[in-house]
Design a protein around this motif. Structure first.
Motif, mmCIF file in Angstrom:
data_model
loop_
_atom_site.group_PDB
_atom_site.id
_atom_site.type_symbol
_atom_site.label_atom_id
_atom_site.label_comp_id
_atom_site.label_asym_id
_atom_site.label_seq_id
_atom_site.Cartn_x
_atom_site.Cartn_y
_atom_site.Cartn_z
ATOM 1 N N GLY A 22 0.850 -1.191 0.000
ATOM 2 C CA GLY A 22 0.000 0.000 0.000
ATOM 3 C C GLY A 22 0.880 1.233 0.000
ATOM 4 N N THR A 23 1.003 1.885 1.164
ATOM 5 C CA THR A 23 1.802 3.106 1.270
ATOM 6 C C THR A 23 3.282 2.826 1.499
ATOM 7 O OG1 THR A 23 1.338 3.250 3.627
ATOM 8 C CG2 THR A 23 -0.132 4.458 2.130
ATOM 9 N N SER A 24 3.620 1.583 1.864
ATOM 10 C CA SER A 24 5.018 1.211 2.060
ATOM 11 C C SER A 24 5.134 -0.309 2.051
ATOM 12 C CB SER A 24 5.545 1.762 3.387
ATOM 13 O OG SER A 24 4.920 1.112 4.476
ATOM 14 N N PHE A 25 6.367 -0.782 1.905
ATOM 15 C CA PHE A 25 6.648 -2.204 2.075
ATOM 16 C C PHE A 25 8.018 -2.343 2.718
ATOM 17 C CE2 PHE A 25 8.133 -1.187 -2.186
ATOM 18 C CZ PHE A 25 9.349 -1.854 -2.302
ATOM 19 N N VAL A 26 8.242 -3.515 3.327
ATOM 20 C CA VAL A 26 9.497 -3.780 4.029
ATOM 21 C C VAL A 26 10.252 -4.861 3.284
ATOM 22 C CG1 VAL A 26 10.526 -4.605 6.188
ATOM 23 C CG2 VAL A 26 8.502 -3.129 6.249
ATOM 24 N N LEU A 49 13.939 3.889 -7.975
ATOM 25 C CA LEU A 49 14.402 4.079 -6.613
ATOM 26 C C LEU A 49 15.702 3.305 -6.443
ATOM 27 C CD1 LEU A 49 12.371 4.203 -3.441
ATOM 28 C CD2 LEU A 49 14.181 2.508 -3.537
ATOM 29 N N SER A 50 16.665 3.910 -5.773
ATOM 30 C CA SER A 50 17.943 3.252 -5.541
ATOM 31 C C SER A 50 18.449 3.614 -4.154
ATOM 32 C CB SER A 50 18.955 3.677 -6.603
ATOM 33 O OG SER A 50 20.189 3.038 -6.382
ATOM 34 N N ARG A 51 18.895 2.625 -3.403
ATOM 35 C CA ARG A 51 19.483 2.845 -2.082
ATOM 36 C C ARG A 51 20.776 2.038 -2.013
ATOM 37 N NH1 ARG A 51 15.774 5.945 -1.940
ATOM 38 N NH2 ARG A 51 14.141 6.179 -0.415
ATOM 39 N N THR A 63 6.042 4.251 -0.670
ATOM 40 C CA THR A 63 5.586 4.174 -2.057
ATOM 41 C C THR A 63 4.818 5.418 -2.503
ATOM 42 O OG1 THR A 63 3.555 3.035 -1.419
ATOM 43 C CG2 THR A 63 5.463 1.651 -1.931
ATOM 44 N N ASN A 64 4.813 6.470 -1.693
ATOM 45 C CA ASN A 64 4.027 7.666 -1.996
ATOM 46 C C ASN A 64 4.355 8.267 -3.360
ATOM 47 O OD1 ASN A 64 2.941 7.372 0.555
ATOM 48 N ND2 ASN A 64 4.377 8.796 1.484
ATOM 49 N N ASP A 65 5.615 8.216 -3.781
ATOM 50 C CA ASP A 65 6.022 8.829 -5.047
ATOM 51 C C ASP A 65 5.972 7.859 -6.226
ATOM 52 O OD1 ASP A 65 6.500 11.215 -3.725
ATOM 53 O OD2 ASP A 65 8.594 10.719 -3.331
ATOM 54 N N LEU A 66 5.456 6.650 -5.998
ATOM 55 C CA LEU A 66 5.413 5.639 -7.060
ATOM 56 C C LEU A 66 3.989 5.443 -7.549
ATOM 57 C CD1 LEU A 66 7.777 3.013 -5.399
ATOM 58 C CD2 LEU A 66 8.365 4.650 -7.197
ATOM 59 N N LEU A 67 3.839 5.281 -8.847
ATOM 60 C CA LEU A 67 2.525 4.995 -9.417
ATOM 61 C C LEU A 67 2.141 3.551 -9.109
ATOM 62 C CD1 LEU A 67 2.999 6.638 -12.924
ATOM 63 C CD2 LEU A 67 1.661 7.519 -11.001
ATOM 64 N N PRO A 68 0.845 3.265 -8.983
ATOM 65 C CA PRO A 68 0.422 1.872 -8.793
ATOM 66 C C PRO A 68 0.888 1.019 -9.966
ATOM 67 C CG PRO A 68 -1.399 3.382 -8.365
ATOM 68 C CD PRO A 68 -0.287 4.194 -8.957
ATOM 69 N N GLY A 69 1.256 -0.217 -9.680
ATOM 70 C CA GLY A 69 1.678 -1.128 -10.734
ATOM 71 C C GLY A 69 2.668 -2.147 -10.239
ATOM 72 N N ARG A 78 19.902 -10.100 -6.308
ATOM 73 C CA ARG A 78 18.758 -11.018 -6.339
ATOM 74 C C ARG A 78 17.516 -10.225 -6.727
ATOM 75 N NH1 ARG A 78 22.095 -12.185 -2.542
ATOM 76 N NH2 ARG A 78 21.126 -10.807 -1.043
ATOM 77 N N ARG A 79 16.647 -10.847 -7.515
ATOM 78 C CA ARG A 79 15.497 -10.115 -8.055
ATOM 79 C C ARG A 79 14.174 -10.699 -7.597
ATOM 80 N NH1 ARG A 79 17.570 -8.609 -14.143
ATOM 81 N NH2 ARG A 79 19.451 -7.630 -13.398
ATOM 82 N N GLY A 80 13.184 -9.842 -7.518
ATOM 83 C CA GLY A 80 11.831 -10.247 -7.173
ATOM 84 C C GLY A 80 10.859 -9.211 -7.684
ATOM 85 N N LYS A 81 9.583 -9.400 -7.398
ATOM 86 C CA LYS A 81 8.546 -8.498 -7.871
ATOM 87 C C LYS A 81 7.754 -7.983 -6.688
ATOM 88 C CE LYS A 81 7.960 -11.322 -11.944
ATOM 89 N NZ LYS A 81 7.531 -12.695 -12.036
ATOM 90 N N VAL A 82 7.316 -6.733 -6.792
ATOM 91 C CA VAL A 82 6.426 -6.164 -5.789
ATOM 92 C C VAL A 82 5.319 -5.419 -6.522
ATOM 93 C CG1 VAL A 82 7.852 -4.101 -5.463
ATOM 94 C CG2 VAL A 82 6.240 -4.781 -3.686
ATOM 95 N N LEU A 83 4.090 -5.629 -6.077
ATOM 96 C CA LEU A 83 2.921 -4.962 -6.656
ATOM 97 C C LEU A 83 2.533 -3.817 -5.722
ATOM 98 C CD1 LEU A 83 0.665 -4.851 -8.768
ATOM 99 C CD2 LEU A 83 -0.644 -6.400 -7.304
ATOM 100 N N ILE A 84 2.495 -2.600 -6.268
ATOM 101 C CA ILE A 84 2.115 -1.426 -5.481
ATOM 102 C C ILE A 84 0.715 -1.019 -5.908
ATOM 103 C CG2 ILE A 84 2.661 0.983 -4.998
ATOM 104 C CD1 ILE A 84 5.624 0.194 -5.426
ATOM 105 N N GLN A 85 -0.174 -0.949 -4.937
ATOM 106 C CA GLN A 85 -1.580 -0.650 -5.223
ATOM 107 C C GLN A 85 -1.886 0.815 -5.037
ATOM 108 O OE1 GLN A 85 -3.542 -3.517 -2.635
ATOM 109 N NE2 GLN A 85 -3.838 -4.844 -4.388
#
Length: 85
Positions: A22-26, A49-51, A63-69, A78-85
């Motif tokens: 939603g608004t953030s993920f860990v 985003l890069s850290r 995730t406030n500055d990210l579009l849903p998707g 290592r790679r993975g996927k995250v869905l931002i609503q």
């Protein structure tokens, strides 16, 4: 909340929660591992985003500055996927 392990996690598993976010993920590396570099890509392959130099086993991403998707997450190669609503 559900976690999704990243692919190619042979020696160092990485968890993302909640996913969908939603608004953030860990991003969490269980045990004694640490996150050194994290990058988030949109589906066009652009880094949104890069850290670096995190030196901790957990990082909260707002995730406030990210579009849903759907986004691709890379943590120390290592790679993975995250869905931002």
């Amino acid at each position: 909340s559900a976690t999704e392990p990243l692919a190619n996690q042979a020696e160092l598993p990485v968890q993302i929660s909640p996913n969908p976010a939603g608004t953030s993920f860990v991003v969490h590396v269980p045990g004694a591992g640490q996150i050194d570099q994290l990058r988030l890509f949109n589906l066009a392959g652009q880094v949104v985003l890069s850290r670096t130099g995190i030196k901790d086993n957990q990082l909260t991403i707002e995730t406030n500055d990210l579009l849903p998707g759907l986004y691709l997450l890379e943590v120390d190669g290592r790679r993975g996927k995250v869905l931002i609503q």
